[in-house]
Design a protein around this motif. Structure first.
Motif, PDB file in Angstrom:
ATOM      1  N   GLY A 110      -4.570   9.431  -2.875  1.00 30.97           N
ATOM      2  CA  GLY A 110      -3.299   9.316  -2.972  1.00 30.97           C
ATOM      3  C   GLY A 110      -2.877   7.842  -1.592  1.00 30.97           C
ATOM      4  N   VAL A 111      -3.585   8.042  -0.592  1.00 31.39           N
ATOM      5  CA  VAL A 111      -3.538   6.958   0.143  1.00 31.39           C
ATOM      6  C   VAL A 111      -4.236   5.570  -0.206  1.00 31.39           C
ATOM      7  CG1 VAL A 111      -4.363   5.863   2.636  1.00 31.39           C
ATOM      8  CG2 VAL A 111      -3.843   8.266   2.092  1.00 31.39           C
ATOM      9  N   TRP A 112      -5.337   5.617  -0.945  1.00 32.07           N
ATOM     10  CA  TRP A 112      -5.778   4.425  -1.776  1.00 32.07           C
ATOM     11  C   TRP A 112      -4.956   3.817  -2.874  1.00 32.07           C
ATOM     12  CZ3 TRP A 112      -8.709   0.455  -1.351  1.00 32.07           C
ATOM     13  CH2 TRP A 112      -9.234  -0.019  -2.527  1.00 32.07           C
ATOM     14  N   TRP A 113      -4.089   4.421  -3.458  1.00 32.11           N
ATOM     15  CA  TRP A 113      -3.087   4.135  -4.200  1.00 32.11           C
ATOM     16  C   TRP A 113      -2.012   3.359  -3.661  1.00 32.11           C
ATOM     17  CZ3 TRP A 113      -3.303   9.436  -7.658  1.00 32.11           C
ATOM     18  CH2 TRP A 113      -4.471   9.459  -8.438  1.00 32.11           C
ATOM     19  N   LEU A 114      -1.431   3.912  -2.572  1.00 30.79           N
ATOM     20  CA  LEU A 114      -0.449   3.418  -1.884  1.00 30.79           C
ATOM     21  C   LEU A 114      -0.976   2.059  -1.432  1.00 30.79           C
ATOM     22  CD1 LEU A 114       2.294   3.446  -0.466  1.00 30.79           C
ATOM     23  CD2 LEU A 114       1.291   4.792   1.261  1.00 30.79           C
TER      24      LEU A 114
END
Length: 1026
Positions: A651-655
């Motif tokens: 999730g952090v990587w996608w952001l």
């Protein structure tokens, strides 16, 4: 009232008889009383005139005689006068004569003298309370100067100024301002007090006007001869240029003699313009001055508002003026001086004052006054007499004579007469304007009769080819060359308006002109100095050195120094797509992809996710890296991650990926549409501060001289020009300078060079270059201008200058400029790079890098495909190709089926929506089985493709398997999903069908295990696929 006044002497006689009868004492007072009676019947006034003003005495006596005959003003009373003549420069004599008049007994004192003696008389009149009417007179007819200031407005001030204050300073300043004079000379004669124009000189100095002063000696011929003897030729040329604009503060007699001398000695030309200002210029003087002068002449004199009718001019209210003084056709009236007019009106004013005093019966007796005695008392009736004079007013030869509270006459008017330019003497004189202290200048001083002066005149014009001012438009052999350009358009506009014709030729040496070591001028200026051409025009700037030998018209275009530079070449960067991010940022992003892929792999290794049956994905490091990269470029992935830690990480990587990709997209658009290449030279200051790029100008040109002057002259030294001069004068001026402007432009285009030249010329070159490879920088301050040069003393300079001003005022000059310097040029002359002026389409260079990356990926993929093919064939050659040797790890398949059955007994559990490949077990080697395959359909909401085997051919498929495989797998009774029969009727516990997770089969050792019994009922909708 008149009847009462007629009985007044009779009543006095009765009183006298009564006194004689009843008062014998009064007999001793009879002489004094008889003297009083005589003073009542005769009104005594005194006058002091300058000994040179004999005509003032004549007019004074004529006015007294006229008034004594006027019974309406003075019926029984008569005015008696006492006149004394004094030296105007001897105040002591004037006071002595005034005291003598006061001793005789006077009611008022009239004086017509200069300022020096007037101050003493004013002090005496204030002390004795005698009304003093002062008429300022200038010696020998020179213009008046203001008298030294005195304390006006005091209660004991008994002097009244009959002539109005001196307004010559105000009038001449407004006239020269209207003519737009910036440089002129003032001539004044020996009798004029130069302190009188101090205010005018102060105003001209504040306005930046260049004003010279020269005194005209009594012997004018000797003065002119002395100048020719002492001055050099160059000094005489400059002096002639100075004489083109002159103001004369002198008497009409001196002005006529001076004009005659300068015209005969050829010191002035037909284009000169002189202004003569003097209050006392008669009509006869005007005619003689016009006859003697050449060029243009303006005369400023005092005038009086008079009725045009002769009868009305001579009859004023209750008095008729002598015809010899009021009739303009009378010779005596034509020679009447201004002081004569004021003297006549002063006598008329005194007569009316005496008339009012007698009617009001406020008459005060007057005793003889002695000025010498210290204890002498002033006249008690002086204040009353003074107030009556100030309250009165008369209309006479000076239109209206009256006084304000401070004792001055405010009524004065000037008229401005003028002639047009011309070579003929005796031109007509017209009234151009008027002036008064209240309204100022009323009228226009513009000469509007110039358009026909040059009909039939053919001028020989010398020029220098310089784009876009002068260019050859047509050059046919055997015919005169035709020219075009901005300067040619200006010349044509002047010729059309003024009516002259012209012939153009190019200067032999193609130079503008500079003074050589021997003092001789070359180029265009040399042609004018040697009288071979009448006028010269091109990109010719007005400089002080050139103005010393030729005449210039007013500037028709501003001039400034500019620099021509070559635009920076646009470098082709095939990897422009990488420009939005710095190399270090790209490295950080690549490292982040690797780091996050490794972290995802470790998180899944520590807490392995449970994968569904038949999933081909695995949590290997390779798959983790591929998944992280796919999500970064927004293409998704194939590895399912079910743990909370992994999902938090992704999730952090996608952001992070969203922010990076958005920033890259926005910045890429800016980089592909905006050129960020900027040149370091954007002004003259930038050029002077750098030394890497050489620059220069044309040798011995106006730009060359200007840079040298501002660098070397200590009075106008400029640090910027000093630095520029060091570069331009490098190695003796030969290395960085050129002979012609075209040579400098070529050096800029094909070399590494900056050309300093006229900004207008450089702008034209920049906007008309085919490649748009130039841009210009320069100074916005226009300290000079382009003008038309003419021979020194040319009679046409002012004519041309006035027409140029008219072209500028009505906007025609701007139209001509837009023709050669258009605003919608395809080239941007201010941009330092080759930027497109129209549209914003991107070219192939902007995406060359993207295509290169794609090509590299294609080539690399092909190479990998070749390697994989080679590797597969090489490995396949080592494995037997017989069908009986192909095995499958049925035990492994068996264990997977058992695990699925134990985990979920629900017959309707579905597979994941991820795609599951159905691979036959080397179906290509079994022709019978290949013909029996029939692809039915895809399950809805899944990517599962099922393949159903026809029941009749099950035995063929079974025989294709190895004997070990058939023995180790108990199929049981299976029915066809359509007919309800067949041996393969079992279904996977999750509701799907069995598929082999192995696509490429290899020989696997088989370990027999007990076969489970699948107790599924017959279901026509279910089949088995491998």
């Amino acid at each position: 009232m008149s009847e009462k006044r007629n009985d007044f002497p009779v009543r006095i006689q009765i009183c006298v008889c009564t006194i004689l009868t009843f008062c014998p004492w009064f007999i001793s007072r009879i002489p004094l009383f008889l003297c009083y009676l005589s003073k009542l019947s005769s009104l005594s006034s005194g006058a002091i005139f300058d000994e040179s003003a004999k005509k003032d005495d004549e007019v004074f006596r004529l006015a007294v005689a006229d008034l004594n005959l006027n019974n309406e003003i003075l019926e029984t009373e008569k005015i008696t006068i006492s006149v004394e003549f004094v030296d105007g420069n001897n105040p002591f004599q004037a006071v002595q004569e005034a005291c003598e008049l006061m001793n005789r007994g006077i009611l008022a004192l009239v004086s017509s003298i200069g300022c020096m003696s007037a101050g003493s008389l004013q002090t005496l009149a204030d002390a004795m309370h005698i009304p003093h009417l002062f008429i300022q007179r200038s010696p020998t007819g020179t213009p008046r100067s203001s008298c030294p200031p005195t304390s006006r407005g005091r209660a004991d001030d008994y002097t009244l100024f009959v002539r109005p204050p001196v307004y010559l300073n105000d009038v001449i300043f407004q006239v020269v301002s209207e003519y737009s004079w910036q440089k002129f000379i003032i001539f004044y004669d020996t009798d004029y007090d130069i302190r009188g124009i101090q205010d005018f000189l102060d105003k001209t100095s504040q306005q930046g006007m260049d004003v010279s002063l020269q005194k005209v000696e009594t012997n004018i011929n000797m003065m002119i001869t002395g100048m020719f003897r002492t001055m050099r030729v160059e000094e005489l040329h400059r002096y002639r240029d100075t004489l083109r604009r002159a103001v004369l503060f002198m008497s009409p007699t001196t002005a006529k003699a001076f004009i005659t001398e300068v015209v005969e000695t050829n010191l002035v030309a037909f284009d000169c313009h002189w202004i003569i200002i003097n209050e006392e210029i008669s009509d006869l003087d005007v005619q003689e001055l016009v006859m003697k002068s050449i060029g243009r002449l303006t005369l400023i004199r005092q005038t009086f508002l008079m009725p045009q009718n002769t009868t009305q001019r001579c009859v004023r209210s209750n008095h008729r003026i002598n015809t010899s003084l009021c009739d303009p056709k009378d010779p005596k009236a034509q020679t009447l001086e201004i002081t004569n007019r004021y003297i006549y009106d002063t006598v008329l004013l005194l007569a009316n004052t005496f008339h009012r005093k007698l009617e009001d019966r406020k008459w005060h007796s007057m005793a003889s006054l002695t000025c010498i005695r210290k204890n002498s008392k002033p006249w008690q009736g002086g204040r009353s007499m003074l107030d009556t004079i100030k309250k009165g007013g008369v209309s006479g030869l000076t239109s209206l004579l009256e006084f304000n509270d401070n004792g001055t006459n405010p009524n004065i008017h000037f008229e401005i007469l003028g002639t047009n330019y011309g070579e003929d003497r005796g031109r007509g004189v017209s009234r151009l304007a008027t002036w008064d202290p209240i309204h100022g200048l009323n009228g226009t001083l513009t000469d509007r009769k110039l358009e026909n002066n040059m009909r039939g005149v053919v001028l020989r014009v010398v020029t220098v080819l310089e784009e876009p001012f002068v260019m050859v438009s047509e050059n046919v052999l055997g015919k005169p060359k035709k020219y075009q350009g901005f300067s040619i358009d200006v010349l044509e506009a002047l010729a059309t308006y003024l009516g002259f014709k012209y012939e153009i030729y190019v200067a032999p040496d193609h130079k503008y002109g500079s003074q050589q070591a021997d003092g001789v001028w070359n180029g265009l200026i040399g042609e004018l100095v040697s009288k071979r051409a009448d006028m010269g025009l091109s990109a010719l700037t007005i400089t002080p050195e050139r103005e010393s030998v030729v005449d210039f018209t007013t500037r028709y275009m501003d001039y400034s120094v500019g620099v021509l530079l070559k635009k920076a070449e646009r470098t082709v960067d095939i990897f422009a797509c990488l420009a939005p991010f710095d190399l270090s940022l790209w490295a950080c992003i690549a490292g982040t992809v690797l780091l996050v892929g490794i972290l995802v792999y470790l998180l899944n290794w520590l807490n392995p996710p449970r994968l569904p049956m038949g999933s081909v994905s695995s949590t290997t490091l390779y798959n983790s890296m591929w998944f992280v990269y796919g999500s970064f470029v927004q293409q998704g992935g194939e590895v399912p991650y079910t743990t909370l830690a992994t999902r938090m990480m992704m999730g952090v990587w996608w952001l992070f990926a969203l922010i990076v990709i958005s920033s890259y997209t926005a910045n890429l658009a800016a980089f592909l549409t905006i050129t960020r290449i900027e040149n370091s030279i954007q002004s003259l200051q930038d050029l002077s501060k750098q030394t890497e790029l050489p620059y220069g100008t044309v040798l011995d040109s106006a730009v060359y001289d200007q840079v040298r002057s501002k660098a070397m002259n200590p009075f106008e030294r400029d640090p910027m020009y000093a630095q520029m001069w060091r570069m331009i004068n490098h190695t003796g001026s030969d290395e960085n300078n050129v002979e012609e402007s075209k040579e400098g432009i070529q050096k800029v285009k094909y070399g590494r060079f900056a050309f300093v030249w006229d900004a207008a010329v450089l702008e034209y070159v920049a906007i008309n270059d085919e490649d748009c490879s130039f841009y210009t920088v320069g100074s916005n301050a226009a300290d000079r201008g382009y003008g038309i040069a003419m021979q020194h003393g040319s009679p046409y300079r002012d004519v041309f200058s006035q027409r140029i001003l008219e072209l500028q005022q009505n906007g025609d000059m701007d139209v001509l400029k837009l023709k050669w310097w258009p605003r919608d040029s395809p080239c941007d002359m201010f941009s330092s790079v080759n930027s497109r002026q129209r549209g914003s389409a991107l070219d192939i260079h902007s995406f060359a890098g993207v295509f290169c990356v794609l090509a590299a990926g294609v080539v690399l993929s092909c190479l990998i495909a070749i390697v994989e093919t080679w590797w597969t064939r090489r490995k396949g050659s080592r494995v037997p190709s017989k069908e009986d040797d192909k095995e499958i790890d049925l035990e492994h398949l068996h264990r997977r089926v058992n695990s699925l059955c134990t985990e979920d007994e629900s017959p309707h559990k579905q597979f994941s929506t991820s795609s599951i490949d159905l691979t036959p077990l080397d179906m290509d080697s079994m022709p019978a089985a290949r013909q029996a395959l029939e692809q039915i359909s895809d399950f809805r909401n899944t990517h599962i493709t099922t393949t159903t085997f026809i029941p009749e051919q099950i035995q063929t498929l079974s025989r294709s398997l190895s004997a070990k495989a058939v023995a180790g797998f108990a199929y049981g009774s299976v029915q066809d999903h359509r007919t309800g029969g067949g041996p393969f009727r079992q279904r996977a516990p999750n509701g799907g069908f069995f598929r082999s997770p192995i696509k490429t089969m290899s020989s696997i050792p088989y370990q027999p295990t007990p076969a489970p019994n699948f107790g599924y009922g017959n279901d026509p909708d279910r089949g088995t696929s491998i």
